[in-house]
Enzyme design. Structure first.
Site, PDB file in Angstrom:
ATOM      1  N   ARG A  45       0.830  -1.209   0.000  1.00 37.53           N
ATOM      2  CA  ARG A  45       0.000   0.000   0.000  1.00 37.53           C
ATOM      3  C   ARG A  45       0.866   1.260   0.000  1.00 37.53           C
ATOM      4  O   ARG A  45       0.558   2.225  -0.710  1.00 37.53           O
ATOM      5  CB  ARG A  45      -0.947   0.001   1.209  1.00 37.53           C
ATOM      6  N   HIS A  49       0.703   4.393  -2.506  1.00 37.13           N
ATOM      7  CA  HIS A  49       0.445   5.779  -2.102  1.00 37.13           C
ATOM      8  C   HIS A  49       1.595   6.702  -2.488  1.00 37.13           C
ATOM      9  O   HIS A  49       1.382   7.861  -2.842  1.00 37.13           O
ATOM     10  CB  HIS A  49       0.153   5.877  -0.595  1.00 37.13           C
ATOM     11  N   HIS A 172      -6.138  -5.572  -3.780  1.00 38.12           N
ATOM     12  CA  HIS A 172      -6.968  -5.618  -2.571  1.00 38.12           C
ATOM     13  C   HIS A 172      -7.283  -7.031  -2.108  1.00 38.12           C
ATOM     14  O   HIS A 172      -8.079  -7.210  -1.184  1.00 38.12           O
ATOM     15  CB  HIS A 172      -8.247  -4.797  -2.771  1.00 38.12           C
ATOM     16  N   TRP A 188     -12.212 -10.418   7.556  1.00 34.68           N
ATOM     17  CA  TRP A 188     -11.845 -11.137   8.780  1.00 34.68           C
ATOM     18  C   TRP A 188     -11.374 -12.556   8.460  1.00 34.68           C
ATOM     19  O   TRP A 188     -11.207 -13.358   9.331  1.00 34.68           O
ATOM     20  CB  TRP A 188     -13.038 -11.177   9.742  1.00 34.68           C
TER      21      TRP A 188
HETATM   22  C1  HEM Z   1      -9.763   3.275  -6.066  1.00 33.51           C
HETATM   23  C2  HEM Z   1      -8.505   3.166  -5.589  1.00 33.51           C
HETATM   24  C3  HEM Z   1      -8.243   2.727  -4.175  1.00 33.51           C
HETATM   25  C4  HEM Z   1      -8.935   3.023  -3.026  1.00 33.51           C
HETATM   26  C5  HEM Z   1     -10.143   3.929  -2.855  1.00 33.51           C
HETATM   27  C6  HEM Z   1      -8.264   2.306  -1.944  1.00 33.51           C
HETATM   28  C7  HEM Z   1      -8.680   2.339  -0.617  1.00 33.51           C
HETATM   29  C8  HEM Z   1      -8.125   1.595   0.410  1.00 33.51           C
HETATM   30  C9  HEM Z   1      -8.572   1.625   1.778  1.00 33.51           C
HETATM   31  C10 HEM Z   1      -9.705   2.483   2.331  1.00 33.51           C
HETATM   32  C11 HEM Z   1      -7.794   0.742   2.470  1.00 33.51           C
HETATM   33  C12 HEM Z   1      -7.876   0.423   3.968  1.00 33.51           C
HETATM   34  C13 HEM Z   1      -6.805   1.218   4.718  1.00 33.51           C
HETATM   35  C14 HEM Z   1      -6.900   0.894   6.215  1.00 33.51           C
HETATM   36  O1  HEM Z   1      -8.015   1.066   6.768  1.00 33.51           O
HETATM   37  O2  HEM Z   1      -5.868   0.461   6.800  1.00 33.51           O
HETATM   38  C15 HEM Z   1      -6.867   0.159   1.537  1.00 33.51           C
HETATM   39  C16 HEM Z   1      -5.928  -0.788   1.870  1.00 33.51           C
HETATM   40  C17 HEM Z   1      -5.026  -1.354   0.961  1.00 33.51           C
HETATM   41  N1  HEM Z   1      -4.820  -0.940  -0.337  1.00 33.51           N
HETATM   42 FE1  HEM Z   1      -6.051   0.263  -1.404  1.00 33.51          FE
HETATM   43  N2  HEM Z   1      -7.195   1.591  -2.441  1.00 33.51           N
HETATM   44  C18 HEM Z   1      -7.139   1.832  -3.790  1.00 33.51           C
HETATM   45  C19 HEM Z   1      -6.182   1.325  -4.674  1.00 33.51           C
HETATM   46  C20 HEM Z   1      -5.124   0.512  -4.308  1.00 33.51           C
HETATM   47  C21 HEM Z   1      -4.038   0.114  -5.200  1.00 33.51           C
HETATM   48  C22 HEM Z   1      -3.897   0.578  -6.654  1.00 33.51           C
HETATM   49  C23 HEM Z   1      -3.207  -0.704  -4.482  1.00 33.51           C
HETATM   50  C24 HEM Z   1      -1.936  -1.402  -4.881  1.00 33.51           C
HETATM   51  C25 HEM Z   1      -1.549  -1.603  -6.135  1.00 33.51           C
HETATM   52  C26 HEM Z   1      -3.794  -0.823  -3.139  1.00 33.51           C
HETATM   53  C27 HEM Z   1      -3.273  -1.606  -2.135  1.00 33.51           C
HETATM   54  C28 HEM Z   1      -3.815  -1.722  -0.861  1.00 33.51           C
HETATM   55  C29 HEM Z   1      -3.382  -2.704   0.137  1.00 33.51           C
HETATM   56  C30 HEM Z   1      -2.310  -3.777  -0.074  1.00 33.51           C
HETATM   57  C31 HEM Z   1      -4.145  -2.476   1.288  1.00 33.51           C
HETATM   58  C32 HEM Z   1      -4.072  -3.232   2.618  1.00 33.51           C
HETATM   59  C33 HEM Z   1      -3.178  -2.484   3.573  1.00 33.51           C
HETATM   60  C34 HEM Z   1      -3.139  -3.115   4.973  1.00 33.51           C
HETATM   61  O3  HEM Z   1      -3.500  -4.306   5.125  1.00 33.51           O
HETATM   62  O4  HEM Z   1      -2.701  -2.412   5.921  1.00 33.51           O
HETATM   63  N3  HEM Z   1      -4.944  -0.070  -3.073  1.00 33.51           N
HETATM   64  N4  HEM Z   1      -7.083   0.698   0.281  1.00 33.51           N
HETATM   65  N1  2O0 Z   2     -10.409 -10.568   0.463  1.00 29.58           N
HETATM   66  C1  2O0 Z   2     -11.000  -9.976  -0.565  1.00 29.58           C
HETATM   67  O1  2O0 Z   2     -11.510 -10.604  -1.500  1.00 29.58           O
HETATM   68  C2  2O0 Z   2     -11.042  -8.469  -0.641  1.00 29.58           C
HETATM   69  C3  2O0 Z   2     -10.865  -7.794   0.715  1.00 29.58           C
HETATM   70  N2  2O0 Z   2     -10.785  -6.343   0.451  1.00 29.58           N
HETATM   71  C4  2O0 Z   2     -11.677  -5.641  -0.273  1.00 29.58           C
HETATM   72  N3  2O0 Z   2     -11.295  -4.358  -0.324  1.00 29.58           N
HETATM   73  C5  2O0 Z   2     -10.134  -4.240   0.344  1.00 29.58           C
HETATM   74  C6  2O0 Z   2      -9.298  -3.122   0.546  1.00 29.58           C
HETATM   75  C7  2O0 Z   2      -8.141  -3.309   1.291  1.00 29.58           C
HETATM   76  C8  2O0 Z   2      -7.825  -4.559   1.814  1.00 29.58           C
HETATM   77  C9  2O0 Z   2      -8.641  -5.679   1.596  1.00 29.58           C
HETATM   78  C10 2O0 Z   2      -9.793  -5.498   0.848  1.00 29.58           C
END
Ligand code: HEM
Ligand code: 2O0
Length: 290
Positions: A45, A49, A172, A188
């Protein structure tokens, strides 16, 4: 804005493989983080970012300047939780002070992705840190509440098409949302630290219910503890996105190679690399055991 890659002087694949190994070993030794999720997902992530500020209209933002190291950027409320990833990488930077922050944040994501079973991902060094005056204003990160046209319009700023957007959001499958970070909750289930195409199968096969969560945000929930953000669910609401969701649900190899390509494109967006320099492909820890 011009971003010319200038690889760190005299450094070879072996030098960068050493950094990869330091990050991967630290991931292994701190595997209890986030209830056993480990640091992999939050490192991926952070690499996203640190690249997500890119704007094709003036070639500003993106991973090049390593500006996520500045509080002005890292304090964006939409980046809450990523301080865990930068704190994880601080000792790596101290051990290898010659590595730029832009290279560190992107290498951290590539290392995590490969160690979580993701595709072999070529990486190129040469991002050069830029000063605090280059930090883009907040407002360039996406919000989770968006619908399909919001997502399409958002990624238009990077010049990414529908197929690239769907592949990229497959990330995700990794990690979790956290009420205290984003105000979203779940999933979960336990295997949130294995890279696969399951995100797409979940989207297509589960019965989704739109519900208000404990932070009064609307999210899609399914039995078995899986959840989706509104921006995730948009991928099955829009027929043009849905086509690629089905492709990747059916074909893990296609997902892995398309994800690798768009992830590299994201991490390198806006940077001019010397094409005579071969991208580096790192061995995983497991591959080095033999
Ligand atoms: C529409 C675009 C996106 C939105 C709105 C979005 C939004 C979010 C949100 C709300 C979270 C939860 C953060 C938290 O509560 O800790 C998250 C986690 C995450 N995102 Fe995204 N994301 C987007 C695109 C991406 C992209 C392009 C990647 C990587 C190529 C990515 C990788 C991740 C990963 C790996 C997590 C899990 C982080 C953790 O477990 O701490 N996301 N994202
Ligand atoms: N486990 C899944 O199929 C998706 C879980 N999931 C859906 N949106 C997400 C965003 C961030 C991390 C996990 C997320």
């Amino acid at each position: 804005t011009l971003h010319i890659a200038r690889p760190e002087k005299g450094k070879t694949l072996a030098d960068f493989q050493n950094i990869y190994n330091s990050i991967a070993e630290k991931m292994k030794s701190e595997s209890a983080y986030d209830d056993g999720t480990g640091y992999g997902p939050v490192l991926v992530r952070l690499s996203w970012h640190s690249s997500a500020t890119y704007d094709k209209n003036d070639n500003s933002g993106g991973s090049y300047g390593g500006t996520f190291r500045f509080k002005k950027e890292a304090s964006d409320v939409l980046s809450k939780g990523l301080e865990n990833a930068t704190k994880f990488l601080d000792p790596i930077h101290s051990e290898y002070p010659w590595l730029s922050h832009g290279d560190l944040y992107t290498l951290g994501g590539v290392t995590a992705l490969q160690e979580l079973g993701g595709p072999k991902t070529p990486w190129r060094p040469g991002r050069v840190d830029t000063g605090p005056e280059t930090v883009p204003a907040h407002g360039r990160l996406p919000i989770p509440e968006g619908n399909a046209s919001y997502v399409r319009n958002y990624y238009d700023r990077f010049g990414f098409n529908d197929q690239e957007v769907v592949a990229l959001l497959g990330a995700h499958i990794l990690g979790k949302t956290h009420l205290k970070n984003s105000g979203y909750d779940g999933p979960w289930d336990d295997d949130t630290n294995i890279f696969s195409n399951e995100f797409f199968g979940n989207l297509l096969e589960r019965k989704w219910t739109l519900e208000k969560n404990a932070a009064s945000n609307m999210q899609y929930n399914a039995k078995g503890g899986i959840m989706m953000l509104p921006t995730d669910y948009a991928l099955v609401q829009d027929p043009k996105y849905l086509k690629y969701v089905k492709k990747y649900a059916d074909d893990q190899d296609a997902f892995f190679s398309d994800f690798r390509d768009i992830y590299v494109k994201l991490l390198e967006r806006g940077i001019s690399f010397d094409d005579s320099i071969e991208p580096l492909v790192f061995k995983t820890l497991k591959e080095q055991l033999k």
